[in-house]
Design a protein around this motif. Structure first.
Motif, PDB file in Angstrom:
ATOM      1  N   MET A 140      69.035  51.034 -26.813  1.00 15.29           N
ATOM      2  CA  MET A 140      68.804  51.113 -25.359  1.00 15.29           C
ATOM      3  C   MET A 140      69.847  51.918 -24.801  1.00 15.29           C
ATOM      4  SD  MET A 140      68.299  48.414 -22.360  1.00 15.29           S
ATOM      5  CE  MET A 140      70.115  48.090 -22.029  1.00 15.29           C
ATOM      6  N   LEU A 141      71.274  51.728 -25.211  1.00 16.08           N
ATOM      7  CA  LEU A 141      72.205  52.527 -24.639  1.00 16.08           C
ATOM      8  C   LEU A 141      72.332  53.988 -25.064  1.00 16.08           C
ATOM      9  CD1 LEU A 141      74.991  49.576 -24.648  1.00 16.08           C
ATOM     10  CD2 LEU A 141      73.750  50.294 -22.747  1.00 16.08           C
ATOM     11  N   ARG A 142      71.950  54.064 -26.423  1.00 15.67           N
ATOM     12  CA  ARG A 142      72.004  55.566 -26.777  1.00 15.67           C
ATOM     13  C   ARG A 142      70.861  56.369 -25.802  1.00 15.67           C
ATOM     14  NH1 ARG A 142      71.329  56.156 -32.861  1.00 15.67           N
ATOM     15  NH2 ARG A 142      69.243  55.534 -32.405  1.00 15.67           N
ATOM     16  N   ARG A 143      69.886  55.743 -25.669  1.00 14.60           N
ATOM     17  CA  ARG A 143      68.551  56.406 -24.821  1.00 14.60           C
ATOM     18  C   ARG A 143      69.138  56.821 -23.510  1.00 14.60           C
ATOM     19  NH1 ARG A 143      63.990  53.413 -25.600  1.00 14.60           N
ATOM     20  NH2 ARG A 143      63.707  54.629 -27.517  1.00 14.60           N
ATOM     21  N   ALA A 144      69.816  55.722 -23.013  1.00 15.05           N
ATOM     22  CA  ALA A 144      70.484  55.957 -21.655  1.00 15.05           C
ATOM     23  C   ALA A 144      71.572  56.997 -21.645  1.00 15.05           C
ATOM     24  CB  ALA A 144      71.000  54.470 -21.252  1.00 15.05           C
ATOM     25  N   ALA A 145      72.339  57.030 -22.633  1.00 18.65           N
ATOM     26  CA  ALA A 145      73.592  58.025 -22.569  1.00 18.65           C
ATOM     27  C   ALA A 145      72.968  59.588 -22.649  1.00 18.65           C
ATOM     28  CB  ALA A 145      74.264  57.816 -23.856  1.00 18.65           C
ATOM     29  N   ILE A 146      71.694  59.734 -23.560  1.00 16.79           N
ATOM     30  CA  ILE A 146      71.057  60.776 -23.599  1.00 16.79           C
ATOM     31  C   ILE A 146      70.417  61.192 -22.330  1.00 16.79           C
ATOM     32  CG2 ILE A 146      69.003  61.985 -24.627  1.00 16.79           C
ATOM     33  CD1 ILE A 146      69.597  60.464 -27.198  1.00 16.79           C
ATOM     34  N   GLU A 147      69.750  60.259 -21.552  1.00 18.17           N
ATOM     35  CA  GLU A 147      69.116  60.549 -20.195  1.00 18.17           C
ATOM     36  C   GLU A 147      70.164  60.941 -19.262  1.00 18.17           C
ATOM     37  OE1 GLU A 147      66.802  57.046 -19.034  1.00 18.17           O
ATOM     38  OE2 GLU A 147      65.704  57.371 -20.747  1.00 18.17           O
ATOM     39  N   PHE A 148      71.372  60.151 -19.261  1.00 18.97           N
ATOM     40  CA  PHE A 148      72.345  60.917 -18.520  1.00 18.97           C
ATOM     41  C   PHE A 148      73.345  61.919 -18.940  1.00 18.97           C
ATOM     42  CE2 PHE A 148      72.119  56.074 -17.482  1.00 18.97           C
ATOM     43  CZ  PHE A 148      71.612  56.323 -15.951  1.00 18.97           C
ATOM     44  N   ALA A 149      73.084  62.226 -19.941  1.00 23.45           N
ATOM     45  CA  ALA A 149      73.664  63.548 -20.633  1.00 23.45           C
ATOM     46  C   ALA A 149      75.276  63.325 -20.804  1.00 23.45           C
ATOM     47  CB  ALA A 149      73.352  64.789 -19.906  1.00 23.45           C
ATOM     48  N   ALA A 150      75.582  62.156 -21.193  1.00 24.02           N
ATOM     49  CA  ALA A 150      76.986  61.487 -21.189  1.00 24.02           C
ATOM     50  C   ALA A 150      77.474  61.976 -22.634  1.00 24.02           C
ATOM     51  CB  ALA A 150      77.115  60.090 -21.087  1.00 24.02           C
ATOM     52  N   PRO A 151      78.469  62.631 -22.663  1.00 25.46           N
ATOM     53  CA  PRO A 151      79.234  63.035 -24.202  1.00 25.46           C
ATOM     54  C   PRO A 151      79.590  61.883 -24.531  1.00 25.46           C
ATOM     55  CG  PRO A 151      80.481  63.996 -22.149  1.00 25.46           C
ATOM     56  CD  PRO A 151      79.204  63.311 -21.770  1.00 25.46           C
ATOM     57  N   PRO A 152      79.910  61.922 -25.792  1.00 23.98           N
ATOM     58  CA  PRO A 152      80.282  60.637 -26.838  1.00 23.98           C
ATOM     59  C   PRO A 152      81.405  60.171 -26.276  1.00 23.98           C
ATOM     60  CG  PRO A 152      79.359  62.487 -28.123  1.00 23.98           C
ATOM     61  CD  PRO A 152      79.299  63.041 -26.951  1.00 23.98           C
ATOM     62  N   ASP A 153      82.553  60.933 -25.757  1.00 25.91           N
ATOM     63  CA  ASP A 153      83.787  60.226 -25.513  1.00 25.91           C
ATOM     64  C   ASP A 153      83.343  59.622 -24.067  1.00 25.91           C
ATOM     65  OD1 ASP A 153      83.332  62.909 -24.227  1.00 25.91           O
ATOM     66  OD2 ASP A 153      85.414  63.019 -23.586  1.00 25.91           O
ATOM     67  N   ALA A 154      82.782  60.158 -23.353  1.00 24.92           N
ATOM     68  CA  ALA A 154      82.324  59.183 -21.982  1.00 24.92           C
ATOM     69  C   ALA A 154      81.532  58.144 -22.332  1.00 24.92           C
ATOM     70  CB  ALA A 154      81.673  60.256 -20.884  1.00 24.92           C
ATOM     71  N   PHE A 155      80.874  58.170 -23.207  1.00 29.10           N
ATOM     72  CA  PHE A 155      80.028  57.051 -23.421  1.00 29.10           C
ATOM     73  C   PHE A 155      80.823  55.994 -23.963  1.00 29.10           C
ATOM     74  CE2 PHE A 155      77.825  54.407 -26.915  1.00 29.10           C
ATOM     75  CZ  PHE A 155      76.678  54.277 -26.261  1.00 29.10           C
ATOM     76  N   TRP A 156      81.634  56.020 -24.992  1.00 26.68           N
ATOM     77  CA  TRP A 156      82.538  55.212 -25.576  1.00 26.68           C
ATOM     78  C   TRP A 156      83.708  54.744 -24.542  1.00 26.68           C
ATOM     79  CZ3 TRP A 156      80.408  52.453 -29.046  1.00 26.68           C
ATOM     80  CH2 TRP A 156      79.483  53.266 -29.980  1.00 26.68           C
TER      81      TRP A 156
END
Length: 56
Positions: free
Chosen positions: A1-17
């Motif tokens: 779920m969080l990975r899908r949300a990160a893709i939808e928000f176009a969050a780069p990996p460093d921002a995601f973590w």
């Protein structure tokens, strides 16, 4: 779920973590689910162990 949300928000990996769980809940409207049972947590820890820092 969080990975899908990160893709939808176009969050780069460093921002995601860097985002806290509280921030993700606010961004995604996610509801708090049940906590993991100890055996489930142990299985995840065995599958994804922390990396040890190299001496140097």
């Amino acid at each position: 779920m969080l990975r899908r949300a990160a893709i939808e928000f176009a969050a780069p990996p460093d921002a995601f973590w860097r985002l806290s769980l509280k921030e993700w809940r606010a961004l995604t409207g996610a509801q708090v689910g049940p906590a993991l049972a100890r055996p489930e947590l142990a299985a995840l820890m065995a599958r994804f162990p922390d990396e040890e820092e190299a001496d140097g």
